[in-house]
Enzyme design. Structure first.
Site, PDB file in Angstrom:
ATOM      1  N   ASP A   5      10.237  49.841  76.975  1.00  0.00           N
ATOM      2  CA  ASP A   5       9.556  48.191  76.887  1.00  0.00           C
ATOM      3  C   ASP A   5       8.454  48.285  78.119  1.00  0.00           C
ATOM      4  O   ASP A   5       6.847  47.581  78.017  1.00  0.00           O
ATOM      5  CB  ASP A   5      10.783  47.913  77.512  1.00  0.00           C
ATOM      6  N   LYS A  54      20.865  47.046  78.448  1.00  0.00           N
ATOM      7  CA  LYS A  54      20.284  47.239  79.156  1.00  0.00           C
ATOM      8  C   LYS A  54      20.633  47.842  80.036  1.00  0.00           C
ATOM      9  O   LYS A  54      20.669  48.340  80.964  1.00  0.00           O
ATOM     10  CB  LYS A  54      19.282  46.854  79.088  1.00  0.00           C
TER      11      LYS A  54
END
Length: 279
Positions: free
Chosen positions: A109, A72
């Site tokens: 997210d 990420k």
């Protein structure tokens, strides 16, 4: 320029380990529901060292990528642009590959957490507790920046982790106080508890669930329920699961990659529940 939604396209989830990922199940269910029968979604085990080479091999048929740990942050230097949301936590879990060759990163997210809570009736809280530190906890703080009007207490195991959470609080404009993990049972009395720890970590806290618990957001989904979530439900508290988060963030990914909106939330959720039940 948006991705083409009509041609045969490819997408995938990258990470290491990756065999457990439910993302292919969710995205393929969305493609079926949206009539995108010529789209495909796969999984590839890839680490930081292999990520640049993977990007070099991407052809024009690629529409997007989902990224999980440990990629990420590693992906950011490979992108042309990242969203403000992704920049706020230095983490990208979504890459949209546009028709003109640009690589655009986002983080679904954070809005996924907000959407999952909203679905369970949580629009705003005056305080919250976060169990754990690390990447998921920073995303939790970013979500709380949107819905929490007061203090967030983060329960962590070391001063280094505490300092990290205070740093994220300052960066995200969230009032963060840190406490030692030994006091984590106190967290369970908060209006909203977000558990971001690995499987098994919160099991010892189950016995401390209060008689009238409020809302628990446990980001795990396999195995489910966790010991804490099971006890929470037994006492009548509201529980938001990791599958709720996974589905909501995947909905946003599908919409960005395909250009189709809204993505079929319920079909994706059903596919995820069916896949978990089969494990």
């Amino acid at each position: 320029m948006p991705p083409r939604a009509t041609d045969a396209r490819r997408a995938a989830v990258l990470g290491k380990p990756i065999a457990h990922s439910l993302s292919p199940v969710l995205h393929r269910a969305a493609y079926d529901e949206l009539g995108l029968g010529d789209w495909s979604y796969d999984r590839f085990e890839t680490d930081e060292a292999g990520l640049p080479g993977f990007f070099e091999r991407l052809g024009p048929e690629w529409a997007g990528l989902s990224l999980t740990m440990p990629l990420k942050r590693a992906v950011i230097p490979l992108l042309d642009e990242i969203s403000e949301t992704a920049a706020s936590v230095d983490a990208v879990n979504t890459v949209v590959l546009t028709e003109d060759g640009r690589r655009i990163g986002d983080n679904t997210d954070i809005p996924g957490m907000v959407a999952a809570l909203r679905e369970h009736g949580i629009e705003q809280v005056d305080s919250a507790a976060v169990l754990g530190a690390g990447a998921t906890a920073s995303s939790a703080l970013a979500a709380l920046a949107r819905i929490c009007t007061g203090e967030v207490v983060a329960y962590v195991r070391s001063e280094a982790r505490a300092a990290e959470m205070r740093h994220w609080g300052e960066r995200l404009d969230v009032e963060v106080r840190t406490a030692d993990w030994a006091q984590a049972a106190e967290a369970l009395r908060a209006p909203l508890v977000i558990a971001t720890t690995p499987a098994g970590t919160t099991d010892a806290l189950a016995a401390a669930v209060p008689e009238r618990p409020a809302t628990l957001f446990d980001v795990l989904y396999d195995p489910w329920p966790t010991g804490l979530a099971a006890r929470w439900s037994m006492f009548g508290g509201a529980v938001v699961s990791g599958l709720d988060l996974l589905v909501h963030q995947a909905v946003l990914q599908v919409e960005q990659m395909t250009g189709r909106s809204p993505a079929p939330l319920e079909a994706m959720r059903h596919a995820g529940e069916k896949a978990l039940a089969a494990r």
